[in-house]
Structures are given as C-alpha cells and as structure tokens.
Design a protein around this motif. Structure first.
Motif, PDB file in Angstrom:
ATOM      1  N   ILE A 511       0.820  -1.215   0.000  1.00  0.00           N
ATOM      2  CA  ILE A 511       0.000   0.000   0.000  1.00  0.00           C
ATOM      3  C   ILE A 511       0.858   1.271   0.000  1.00  0.00           C
ATOM      4  O   ILE A 511       0.467   2.318  -0.513  1.00  0.00           O
ATOM      5  N   LYS A 512       2.064   1.136   0.557  1.00  0.00           N
ATOM      6  CA  LYS A 512       2.944   2.314   0.628  1.00  0.00           C
ATOM      7  C   LYS A 512       3.347   2.813  -0.753  1.00  0.00           C
ATOM      8  O   LYS A 512       3.690   3.974  -0.930  1.00  0.00           O
ATOM      9  N   LYS A 513       3.291   1.869  -1.718  1.00  0.00           N
ATOM     10  CA  LYS A 513       3.709   2.232  -3.069  1.00  0.00           C
ATOM     11  C   LYS A 513       2.808   3.308  -3.674  1.00  0.00           C
ATOM     12  O   LYS A 513       3.214   4.023  -4.588  1.00  0.00           O
ATOM     13  N   VAL A 514       1.584   3.388  -3.189  1.00  0.00           N
ATOM     14  CA  VAL A 514       0.663   4.367  -3.798  1.00  0.00           C
ATOM     15  C   VAL A 514       0.670   5.719  -3.072  1.00  0.00           C
ATOM     16  O   VAL A 514       0.049   6.668  -3.525  1.00  0.00           O
ATOM     17  N   PHE A 515       1.394   5.807  -1.944  1.00  0.00           N
ATOM     18  CA  PHE A 515       1.402   7.067  -1.169  1.00  0.00           C
ATOM     19  C   PHE A 515       1.740   8.273  -2.038  1.00  0.00           C
ATOM     20  O   PHE A 515       1.067   9.305  -1.983  1.00  0.00           O
ATOM     21  N   SER A 516       2.800   8.118  -2.846  1.00  0.00           N
ATOM     22  CA  SER A 516       3.267   9.286  -3.597  1.00  0.00           C
ATOM     23  C   SER A 516       2.204   9.746  -4.600  1.00  0.00           C
ATOM     24  O   SER A 516       2.037  10.932  -4.840  1.00  0.00           O
ATOM     25  N   GLU A 517       1.469   8.780  -5.147  1.00  0.00           N
ATOM     26  CA  GLU A 517       0.438   9.129  -6.123  1.00  0.00           C
ATOM     27  C   GLU A 517      -0.624  10.049  -5.513  1.00  0.00           C
ATOM     28  O   GLU A 517      -1.191  10.905  -6.178  1.00  0.00           O
ATOM     29  N   TYR A 518      -0.891   9.845  -4.244  1.00  0.00           N
ATOM     30  CA  TYR A 518      -1.901  10.677  -3.581  1.00  0.00           C
ATOM     31  C   TYR A 518      -1.271  11.765  -2.710  1.00  0.00           C
ATOM     32  O   TYR A 518      -1.946  12.377  -1.882  1.00  0.00           O
ATOM     33  N   SER A 519       0.023  11.974  -2.867  1.00  0.00           N
ATOM     34  CA  SER A 519       0.787  12.951  -2.078  1.00  0.00           C
ATOM     35  C   SER A 519       0.536  12.836  -0.576  1.00  0.00           C
ATOM     36  O   SER A 519       0.214  13.822   0.082  1.00  0.00           O
ATOM     37  N   VAL A 520       0.653  11.633  -0.049  1.00  0.00           N
ATOM     38  CA  VAL A 520       0.538  11.463   1.396  1.00  0.00           C
ATOM     39  C   VAL A 520       1.773  10.738   1.904  1.00  0.00           C
ATOM     40  O   VAL A 520       2.502  10.117   1.117  1.00  0.00           O
ATOM     41  N   ASN A 521       1.998  10.826   3.219  1.00  0.00           N
ATOM     42  CA  ASN A 521       3.176  10.181   3.796  1.00  0.00           C
ATOM     43  C   ASN A 521       2.844   8.992   4.682  1.00  0.00           C
ATOM     44  O   ASN A 521       3.693   8.167   4.948  1.00  0.00           O
ATOM     45  N   THR A 522       1.627   8.948   5.179  1.00  0.00           N
ATOM     46  CA  THR A 522       1.280   7.855   6.089  1.00  0.00           C
ATOM     47  C   THR A 522      -0.030   7.220   5.658  1.00  0.00           C
ATOM     48  O   THR A 522      -0.809   7.796   4.894  1.00  0.00           O
ATOM     49  N   LEU A 523      -0.257   6.038   6.208  1.00  0.00           N
ATOM     50  CA  LEU A 523      -1.484   5.319   5.907  1.00  0.00           C
ATOM     51  C   LEU A 523      -2.696   6.105   6.421  1.00  0.00           C
ATOM     52  O   LEU A 523      -3.723   6.210   5.751  1.00  0.00           O
ATOM     53  N   ASP A 524      -2.552   6.678   7.615  1.00  0.00           N
ATOM     54  CA  ASP A 524      -3.651   7.465   8.185  1.00  0.00           C
ATOM     55  C   ASP A 524      -4.034   8.622   7.271  1.00  0.00           C
ATOM     56  O   ASP A 524      -5.207   8.920   7.080  1.00  0.00           O
ATOM     57  N   ASP A 525      -2.999   9.268   6.712  1.00  0.00           N
ATOM     58  CA  ASP A 525      -3.276  10.374   5.796  1.00  0.00           C
ATOM     59  C   ASP A 525      -4.080   9.891   4.599  1.00  0.00           C
ATOM     60  O   ASP A 525      -5.048  10.524   4.190  1.00  0.00           O
ATOM     61  N   LEU A 526      -3.665   8.731   4.084  1.00  0.00           N
ATOM     62  CA  LEU A 526      -4.337   8.194   2.906  1.00  0.00           C
ATOM     63  C   LEU A 526      -5.795   7.862   3.228  1.00  0.00           C
ATOM     64  O   LEU A 526      -6.716   8.231   2.502  1.00  0.00           O
ATOM     65  N   ARG A 534     -11.692  12.968  -0.819  1.00  0.00           N
ATOM     66  CA  ARG A 534     -10.762  13.450  -1.843  1.00  0.00           C
ATOM     67  C   ARG A 534     -10.248  12.309  -2.714  1.00  0.00           C
ATOM     68  O   ARG A 534      -9.771  12.516  -3.812  1.00  0.00           O
ATOM     69  N   VAL A 535     -10.323  11.105  -2.156  1.00  0.00           N
ATOM     70  CA  VAL A 535      -9.907   9.916  -2.905  1.00  0.00           C
ATOM     71  C   VAL A 535     -11.058   8.932  -2.798  1.00  0.00           C
ATOM     72  O   VAL A 535     -11.632   8.767  -1.723  1.00  0.00           O
ATOM     73  N   SER A 536     -11.426   8.287  -3.908  1.00  0.00           N
ATOM     74  CA  SER A 536     -12.534   7.336  -3.795  1.00  0.00           C
ATOM     75  C   SER A 536     -11.978   5.955  -3.465  1.00  0.00           C
ATOM     76  O   SER A 536     -10.893   5.593  -3.916  1.00  0.00           O
ATOM     77  N   PRO A 537     -12.720   5.176  -2.670  1.00  0.00           N
ATOM     78  CA  PRO A 537     -12.227   3.858  -2.278  1.00  0.00           C
ATOM     79  C   PRO A 537     -12.000   2.973  -3.509  1.00  0.00           C
ATOM     80  O   PRO A 537     -11.056   2.188  -3.528  1.00  0.00           O
ATOM     81  N   ARG A 538     -12.848   3.141  -4.516  1.00  0.00           N
ATOM     82  CA  ARG A 538     -12.717   2.299  -5.704  1.00  0.00           C
ATOM     83  C   ARG A 538     -11.377   2.538  -6.389  1.00  0.00           C
ATOM     84  O   ARG A 538     -10.693   1.618  -6.778  1.00  0.00           O
ATOM     85  N   GLN A 539     -11.025   3.831  -6.480  1.00  0.00           N
ATOM     86  CA  GLN A 539      -9.747   4.205  -7.077  1.00  0.00           C
ATOM     87  C   GLN A 539      -8.603   3.425  -6.442  1.00  0.00           C
ATOM     88  O   GLN A 539      -7.724   2.915  -7.105  1.00  0.00           O
ATOM     89  N   LEU A 540      -8.663   3.344  -5.120  1.00  0.00           N
ATOM     90  CA  LEU A 540      -7.582   2.719  -4.383  1.00  0.00           C
ATOM     91  C   LEU A 540      -7.581   1.203  -4.590  1.00  0.00           C
ATOM     92  O   LEU A 540      -6.527   0.591  -4.793  1.00  0.00           O
ATOM     93  N   VAL A 541      -8.764   0.620  -4.555  1.00  0.00           N
ATOM     94  CA  VAL A 541      -8.848  -0.835  -4.724  1.00  0.00           C
ATOM     95  C   VAL A 541      -8.303  -1.243  -6.085  1.00  0.00           C
ATOM     96  O   VAL A 541      -7.610  -2.254  -6.213  1.00  0.00           O
TER      97      VAL A 541
END
Ligand code: MN
Length: 713
Positions: A511-526, A534-541
């Motif tokens: 999951i950490k691999k996608v952090f940069s795509e959403y400009s976040v640093n932690t899982l909580d931020d994501l 700001r991010v849809s769950p489907r996008q992430l899945v």
C-alpha cells in the motif's frame, strides 16, 4: 497648609469668575464628604485633595481638572456617588472623577520592566481624557511628597511603582518638572544611602560650584551681548537621580561627573534662527566636543522636546554642557503637554464647550508634521482612540489584547491546554460569559475542566490569531480523526466487494507504493483522504486488482443494483459507520425503504440522499458511495405531507384521526383556506416508506380529499 483662597488666587489669573465659584463649591463638597477623615500624617484628609488641586492650578489647568483634583478621592473613599458628582458639577467633571476612581482601583505588583511598560500603557488607555492622567500624576506627586508617613514596606512599594510607571509617564507627556521630582523622591526611598551620600556631596561642592557657575554664565552673557542676542542664561545643578543614573550607567565616580550643572540659554525671541546663531557664538567661544551636538529642533524628541544640545571644552579645560532654546520651547520642555493650555489661553477658556480631546488632536496634527512622531504619538493615540485593552492575570501581570478580545483569547494566551479546556471565566471575581468583551483593568481568571473541548462557536468571538489558529487546529485534528474512521470503513467495504481483505494489504508494504500518487506520507493520511472524499475507495482498490478484475467491477455493480431493486428494504449498509458521521440531506429527506446514496462531504462524514435526488445528480460522482439501510430498531423520520381538500368543517380532525390510526405521531399540523379549498400541512413521524405509502393512500380514500403529496425542500 494650602487654603482654598490660595488655590483661587492661582486660578483667578487665568480663569473666569464663574469657574472660581465652581471650584469653591467643589471645595465645600469635598470638605463635607471627607469630614472626620485623617491622613497618616495626622492632618485632615482634605489637605490632600487641596494640595492636588493646587498643583493643577499651578499648571494652569482648566476648572474641570482642578475640581476633579478636589474630588478625586470622594467616590472611592466617601459616601459620595458619581451620580451626585454629576448632578452637582456636570458631566465633564463626573467623567473625569469616574475615570480617576477606576484608575485608583488598579495597582501594579510586578517588578518586571516589560510588565511596567504594559502597565503604563494600561494607564494611558484608561485615561480616555488626558486630564485624568494629569490629575493622577498630581495626586502621585503629593503622595510622594508625604511618603514618610507611610509604613516602611509600603514606602518602597509606592516608590518603585512611581519610578517604574509614573515618572516615565510624566516624561512621555514632556512634563519635566514632574518627572524629575518623582524620580528624586523615589530615589530617596529606594536607595536611601546612595541618595544621602550624593546629596551631601552636591551640597559640599556647592560653594566652588556656585562661583564657577556664575563665571560661565557671565562669559556666555557677555558674548551674546556682543552679537546683540537677547536672552537669559541659567546654570542649575542636575537632579540627583539624573546624576546617580549617569554615574551608574557610565561607571563614574562623583568627581568624574563633569556636567553636574546644566547650562541653558533661553532666548527672548521665538525664532529658531536665534538658537543656531547662539550655537555658533558658543562654539566660537569654546571648542565643541565632537559628536556631542544634538539638534532636537530639527528632530524633536518623541515627547516633542525641542532644544539644541552641545558640549564644549570650558574655561578650565573641563567639559561643559549647554542647552539652547526659545522661550516657547522652554515652556514645553518644563510643562510638556500641560503647557498647551497656556498657549491657548485667550481662546480656550472663553469657549467652555471646547473639549480636551479636540485640543489634543491639534497637538497630534502638529506632531505629524514633525519628523519624529513615533512613541509619543502612538501612546497618545492609544489614549484617545484605544485599540487595545490591558487586563491583569490573577498574579498581577498585565497582558494586552486587541479591543474586543474575550476570556477565550485570554485563556489561549496563557496556554493551549488552558484554552482548549476552558469552560468559564471570572472577571473581577464575577462569572462572565465566554463571549464577554474584556475591559481595561479587568482581573481575569479562567475556569478549566480536564477533558473539555473547544467549540466551533468560539470562532465567532475570539479575535487573537493565536486563539483562532488553536481552535481551528483542534477542529482539524478532530475532523481528521473521524475522517480516518469513515475512510477505513468505506475502504474495508470496497475491498470486501472484491473478496479482498484490507488488513492484509495494510500489513504488507504494498500500500505504501501508492502514497506518492496521492501525495501522502502515512497510511492514516491516505485513509483520511478517503474519509474527506478526496480519494474514492474504488480508485484505491483498483491498484490491487488484476486488469480483468477491474472489468468485472462493472458486472458486480450491475448485479448489486438488481439485488437492491429486488429487495429494497433488506440491504445492510451504513453498518459500522458511527451515527455521528451520517446525516440525511434536507433536500430529499430520505426515509427507510427509499433507495439511497451516500455523498462524502469534506470533513463532515456522509450525507444520505435518495438515489434520484436532483441535488445529488449535480454533485461530484467520485464522492458518491453506496449505502443501504440497516434498521435494527424502529426510528421515527419526520416527513412533511400536504393534503389539499374541500373546505368544510372538521377536515383537519378527520385527516388527523386517519394518521393516528396508523399509530403515527403528528408533530405539526396547520390549515389554510382559500376559495373553498383547504390546505393542511402535517409533519408526521414515520418509520419507513411502506408506512408512509399506507397512510397516504388511506388519506386519499377520504371523499373530500383532492390530493395528498409528500413535500421535500
Ligand atoms: Mn489621592
């Protein structure tokens, strides 16, 4: 002891007879109310207000100021009231006396210089009329002159307050004689040994100094005569505290202080030119010391002081300090702002209505033309157009706030925790609401409770940037917490729909691999980004699905839709989402049984709309999520129903009884009739769509009913 006739003698030189009558009346009033009171010196109390009034008359103050001097302690210390003072002496006097009474209630405890400055500002701010401050200073002068009658520890305390607060105030107003007298009197009590030693030395060296002074004066006068410059030459010993300060600051012995005597040339002419001519005469007589010339005429001091200062090598090779100024400049140098009354003499006292503030504005305007307005200006402004308030902490420290500040601002200025946990406040020992506006001189105490939280409402009445940012910060943190909870929930569901387990992905590093795509640093931020919408769950899945599976998504959705239509009232969703995070949209007001959609509103959780709500269709599709009813217990949902029928007797009762027969509560009923038509509006509490449909069709059965409709906003 000063008598009333002495005061009247001083005042009659510049005040009209009717003013003198009022002063006499104030004397009688003061004598009556203070009767029986005695000062620590054993003298009748009345001597004090009399002396204060005498000082003010010497300063040629107006009648209201002198009267206020006579009355300044009456409201505070006698049975007299401010209403009585107003009735007897008018609004102007009562305004000054009430200002003085308020000033006398505050006292300064801190020893810190920074605090002293704040306290001075507080006094200036409370002196909404500069005459209040002048009476206060005259009051302090007399109290200092009689300080020996106070007990020793009080003497030191009062002297400290005088030298830290009142002498600088006198200086700021340019009243030099008050400043030097207050300093010397304080010095006497604060450092008695240094004071005694210095005064003995000054007296001892007196005789030779006297001769020397006369000699220098004569030399200057003769030289001026040669150039036909008319004026007076003075030579005076500097005040003791001035000498002491100089010795102290420059680490000098008494013998090293060369300029014990300040020489002064006061010109008869009021022309600045004369001052510069005199300067060149002096400089041709004795050699000037480089770097010691100061032109306070071109660049007046902050308190409007004007003069030329120079130091020369005198007849015996000694340094000699000379000040050169016109008579008007001298007047200002000694009397400062109080000199203004004298300049305005003729005009000012004929027009009794003219108020002091107007005059002060004139001074301020003159000041603006001069290049060096700075401190004097801003301080006087403070007094005249107060933009700040000064209040005390329970420890006696002074804090300043912008005008309009509240106890919440105060609480945050102490500590963030005090602000966050503040539940109430006391001002001068009384409980006040949190939106109370702080007043000058208030003593503020904050009541806190552990675990208490800031409220969004506070933002409506706090004014300091610190409080605003601390409250906003707290709200943001709280919003983030709930967004994380919501985001995690939405994400879990989306993973489940694809038969994936969120927990396995969270634990893996994938999951950490996608952090940069959403400009976040932690899982909580994501996850909070999902909760904020700001991010849809489907996008992430989609990141974790093989390509073919992504295509499948569309099919899954189709299936789910069919399922929903087949059994609209079953469905289990909204599960696990904290109720606080869900609200029903006002536009369509959904009730159980209707097909619904959720919309993630930023930081405010999910808003539930009906699936075909026209409002919802306009919103960002990315943020729409599937939700379904999950009714574990019956809840009543308010619905607005409008019934249109023939206007005949008892329609409201009949419709109501139909509704009640379904065991439905009516929380609002109202009827309007126009042109034989009656319109009944009801708000009824239904459990679900099925029940609503039942009741609507039952109402429709009534013969007189034309139409029944559910209203949405
Ligand atoms: Mn007093």
């Amino acid at each position: 002891m000063l008598r009333i006739n002495d005061i009247l003698d001083k005042a009659q030189s510049y005040l009209p007879p009717e003013d003198l009558e009022m002063i006499k009346k104030a004397y009688v009033y003061s004598a009556t109310v203070h009767q029986g009171q005695v000062r620590l010196s054993g003298e009748p109390y009345l001597t004090h207000p009399m002396e204060v009034a005498g000082i003010l008359a010497d300063m040629k103050m107006d009648a209201a100021t002198i009267i206020s001097g006579l009355l300044h302690d009456t409201v505070e210390d006698t049975l007299s009231t401010i209403e009585q003072v107003e009735e007897e002496f008018g609004k102007d006097v009562s305004f000054l006396v009430s200002g003085l009474t308020k000033l006398s209630l505050i006292s300064f405890r801190s020893q810190e210089e920074r605090q002293a400055e704040n306290f001075r500002k507080m006094i200036l701010a409370m002196s909404s009329d500069i005459r209040i401050l002048l009476v206060r200073l005259a009051d302090r002068i007399h109290n200092m002159r009689t300080l020996q009658y106070q007990p020793p520890e009080k003497r030191v305390y009062i002297a400290r307050e005088t030298i830290d607060v009142y002498a600088p105030l006198a200086n700021r107003l340019g009243i030099n004689w008050m400043k030097t007298e207050l300093e010397d009197l304080s010095f006497q009590y604060l450092s008695p040994e240094a004071y005694n030693e210095l005064s003995i030395r000054v007296v001892q060296s007196n005789e030779s100094r006297q001769r020397y002074t006369e000699e220098v004066k004569k030399l200057i006068s003769e030289e001026l005569k040669k150039f036909k410059i008319e004026g007076e030459v003075e030579g005076r010993a500097k005040h003791l505290y001035g000498i002491y300060k100089k010795m102290h600051e420059q680490h000098l012995n008494f013998d090293e202080v060369y300029d014990l005597i300040a020489f002064r040339v006061i010109l008869d002419s009021d022309q600045e030119k004369g001052c510069y001519e005199t300067l060149s005469v002096v400089h041709s007589l004795w050699k000037p010391v480089p770097g010691r010339f100061k032109d306070y005429i071109a660049m007046p001091k902050a308190n409007n002081y004007q003069s030329l200062h120079t130091t020369v090598i005198g007849p015996y090779g000694e340094r000699l300090e000379i000040q050169i100024r016109t008579r008007a400049m001298h007047e200002w140098a000694e009397k400062g702002i109080a000199a203004h009354w004298r300049y305005k003499e003729g005009r000012a006292y004929k027009d009794e209505e003219e108020n002091q503030i107007k005059k002060l504005r004139e001074i301020l305007e003159i000041q603006q033309e001069i290049k060096n307005p700075k401190e004097f200006m801003s301080d006087l402004r403070l007094a005249l157009f107060p933009e700040e308030v000064y209040v005390f902490t329970p420890h006696g420290d002074v804090k300043s706030f912008p005008k309009g500040a509240t106890p919440v601002d105060f609480a945050y200025s102490i500590h963030t925790d005090v602000g966050n946990q503040c539940i109430g406040a006391k001002v001068n020992r009384n409980i006040v609401p949190l939106k109370y506006k702080l007043q000058n001189g208030d003593r503020v105490e904050i009541i806190t409770q552990a675990g208490h939280h800031p409220s969004k409402d506070w933002l409506k009445y706090v004014v300091t940037t610190r409080a605003i940012s601390k409250i906003r910060n707290w709200i943001n943190v709280e919003d983030k917490k709930s967004s994380i909870a919501l985001g995690r929930d939405l994400l879990e569901k989306e993973f489940k729909r694809h038969n994936l387990k969120l927990s396995t992905y969270i634990k893996s590093d994938e999951i950490k691999k996608v952090f940069s795509e959403y400009s976040v640093n932690t899982l909580d931020d994501l996850i909070s980004q999902i909760g904020f919408g700001r991010v849809s769950p489907r996008q992430l899945v989609n990141h974790f699905l093989a390509k073919e599976e992504i295509i499948d998504t569309a099919q899954i959705e189709e299936k789910e839709k069919k399922k929903k239509i087949a059994s609209p009232s079953l469905g289990v969703s909204l599960t696990g989402i904290d109720n606080m995070m869900v609200k029903f949209a006002k536009c369509c007001n959904p009730i159980p049984g209707e097909v619904i959609s959720g919309y993630i509103s930023r930081g405010r959780g999910i808003t539930v709309h009906t699936v075909n709500c026209s409002h919802l269709k306009k919103l960002d599709k990315e943020r729409i999520v599937d939700v379904q009813w999950n009714i574990s217990q019956k809840t009543a949902y308010p619905v607005h129903v409008r019934v249109v029928c023939d206007d005949r007797k008892g329609v409201l009762t009949e419709v109501s009884s139909v509704i009640s027969s379904f065991d439905i509560n009516i929380s609002y009923a109202q009827i309007e009739t126009t042109h034989m038509v009656a319109t009944c509006n009801f708000i009824i509490d239904v459990n679900d769509l099925h029940q609503l449909n039942q009741v609507i069709s039952a109402i429709k059965q009534l013969s007189f009913v034309k139409s029944v409709a559910r209203l949405r906003q």
